[in-house]
Design a protein around this motif. Structure first.
Motif, short mmCIF file in Angstrom:
data_model
loop_
_atom_site.label_atom_id
_atom_site.label_comp_id
_atom_site.label_asym_id
_atom_site.label_seq_id
_atom_site.Cartn_x
_atom_site.Cartn_y
_atom_site.Cartn_z
N UNK A 38 0.86 -1.19 0.00
CA UNK A 38 0.00 0.00 0.00
C UNK A 38 0.90 1.24 0.00
N UNK A 39 0.62 2.13 -0.94
CA UNK A 39 1.43 3.35 -1.10
C UNK A 39 2.91 3.01 -1.27
N UNK A 40 3.16 1.90 -1.99
CA UNK A 40 4.52 1.43 -2.20
C UNK A 40 4.91 1.70 -3.66
N UNK A 41 6.05 2.35 -3.91
CA UNK A 41 6.44 2.63 -5.30
C UNK A 41 6.75 1.38 -6.11
N UNK A 42 6.97 0.26 -5.44
CA UNK A 42 7.22 -1.00 -6.14
C UNK A 42 6.06 -1.94 -5.86
N UNK A 90 16.85 0.86 -9.66
CA UNK A 90 16.80 -0.51 -10.17
C UNK A 90 17.85 -0.72 -11.26
N UNK A 91 17.97 0.28 -12.16
CA UNK A 91 18.98 0.19 -13.21
C UNK A 91 20.39 0.16 -12.64
N UNK A 92 20.63 0.95 -11.59
CA UNK A 92 21.94 0.96 -10.94
C UNK A 92 22.25 -0.40 -10.31
N UNK A 93 21.23 -1.00 -9.70
CA UNK A 93 21.41 -2.33 -9.10
C UNK A 93 21.74 -3.37 -10.17
N UNK A 94 21.09 -3.25 -11.33
CA UNK A 94 21.37 -4.18 -12.44
C UNK A 94 22.79 -4.02 -12.95
N UNK A 95 23.24 -2.77 -13.07
CA UNK A 95 24.60 -2.52 -13.54
C UNK A 95 25.61 -3.14 -12.59
N UNK A 96 25.40 -2.98 -11.29
CA UNK A 96 26.30 -3.57 -10.29
C UNK A 96 26.29 -5.09 -10.39
N UNK A 97 25.10 -5.66 -10.61
CA UNK A 97 24.98 -7.12 -10.72
C UNK A 97 25.74 -7.65 -11.92
N UNK A 126 1.98 -6.76 -10.47
CA UNK A 126 2.58 -7.12 -11.75
C UNK A 126 2.52 -8.64 -11.90
N UNK A 127 1.86 -9.11 -12.93
CA UNK A 127 1.65 -10.55 -13.09
C UNK A 127 2.96 -11.30 -13.18
N UNK A 128 3.90 -10.78 -13.97
CA UNK A 128 5.18 -11.47 -14.13
C UNK A 128 5.95 -11.52 -12.82
N UNK A 129 5.92 -10.42 -12.07
CA UNK A 129 6.61 -10.39 -10.79
C UNK A 129 6.00 -11.40 -9.82
N UNK A 130 4.68 -11.45 -9.79
CA UNK A 130 4.02 -12.37 -8.84
C UNK A 130 4.31 -13.82 -9.18
N UNK A 131 4.32 -14.14 -10.49
CA UNK A 131 4.63 -15.52 -10.91
C UNK A 131 6.05 -15.89 -10.51
N UNK A 132 6.97 -14.96 -10.69
CA UNK A 132 8.36 -15.21 -10.32
C UNK A 132 8.51 -15.37 -8.80
N UNK A 133 7.73 -14.61 -8.05
CA UNK A 133 7.76 -14.76 -6.59
C UNK A 133 7.27 -16.14 -6.17
N UNK A 134 6.24 -16.62 -6.85
CA UNK A 134 5.74 -17.97 -6.55
C UNK A 134 6.79 -19.02 -6.90
N UNK A 152 11.94 -10.81 -10.05
CA UNK A 152 10.63 -10.26 -9.71
C UNK A 152 10.76 -8.83 -9.19
N UNK A 153 11.76 -8.60 -8.35
CA UNK A 153 11.96 -7.25 -7.80
C UNK A 153 12.42 -6.28 -8.89
N UNK A 154 13.30 -6.75 -9.79
CA UNK A 154 13.77 -5.89 -10.87
C UNK A 154 12.63 -5.52 -11.83
N UNK A 155 11.80 -6.50 -12.16
CA UNK A 155 10.67 -6.21 -13.05
C UNK A 155 9.73 -5.19 -12.42
N UNK A 156 9.44 -5.40 -11.14
CA UNK A 156 8.57 -4.45 -10.44
C UNK A 156 9.21 -3.07 -10.38
#
Length: 235
Positions: A102-106, A200-207, A111-119, A183-187
């Motif tokens: 609730x009131x969360x930027x992510x 999120x982009x910065x986290x991907x670059x580091x990864x 997001x269907x894809x994120x939820x499926x990946x979480x499962x 899932x977190x990156x997609x969200x």
């Protein structure tokens, strides 16, 4: 050419790709690049059984016994630590699945894809935890058991299946962690907030940077394993 000192059942494959895959499987399963030490364990088990039958007393421990006991302890500790990690990933994915932001930027649950990946992350972490616990129980009792090692000598396929079973907890944990991160990156990339996308982009670059560094570090041993010619067999 095969090394005559290494029995065929535990020798490395002859061709480059099977050799690299087999070494990788061994590293994931038993933290060694081959199973040649299992032949030594088999010989030790046979010798100890013969001494026990002949003397009716517990055989004396030697340096080789202590060496493999140390390796067994290290491997068991690795599985125990991995089970702890799997439990943490399992808890994290369960929290994400069961919590409505609730009131969360992510908005990961919207997001269907994120939820499926979480499962997927939840299920694979659970599988890793269950199989990792099973491996701990079975491996501790069967390690260096001559009947088990003799069965591997009789069937190369049985040996590979055993390594796959032992490697499964690690592989499942890798899939679970990757699914949770994806899932977190997609969200994050589909968020309505620009700063979230930047972070999120910065986290991907580091990864990707860390992945590149890892490839650079392990590039040489991988090439050596692929082009090695010693202690091999045809498969």
């Amino acid at each position: 050419m095969s090394n005559p000192n290494i029995p065929k059942w535990c020798a490395l494959p002859n061709h480059a790709i099977p050799r690299v895959l087999f070494k990788a499987l061994c590293m994931i399963a038993i933290s060694k690049s081959s199973v040649e030490h299992w032949e030594e364990l088999r010989q030790i088990s046979i010798k100890n059984s013969e001494e026990l039958e002949r003397n009716s007393t517990e055989p004396k421990r030697n340096s080789m016994d202590e060496k493999w006991e140390k390796h067994k302890k290290m491997l068991i500790n690795r599985f125990e630590n991995m089970n702890i990690t799997a439990g943490l990933v399992l808890t994290s994915s369960a929290v994400f699945i069961s919590t409505i932001p609730r009131n969360n930027p992510i908005s990961y649950t919207l997001r269907k894809r994120s939820y499926i990946l979480l499962v997927i992350s939840f299920v694979t972490a659970l599988m890793s935890l269950m199989t990792g616990t099973s491996v701990l129980i079975i491996y501790d009792t069967c390690y260096a058991h001559k009947d088990v090692l003799e069965s591997f000598k009789e069937s190369r396929l049985r040996l590979i299946i055993c390594l796959l079973l032992m490697a499964f907890p690690t592989l499942a944990l890798i899939v679970s962690t990757f699914a949770l991160m994806s899932a977190i990156y997609i969200a994050g990339f589909t968020s309505d907030k620009p700063y979230v996308k930047v972070l999120t982009g910065l986290a991907c670059v580091i990864l990707f940077l860390l992945a590149g560094l890892a490839i650079y570090v392990f590039n040489a041993p991988i090439k050596k394993a692929a082009h090695g010619t010693g202690n091999v067999i045809n498969v």
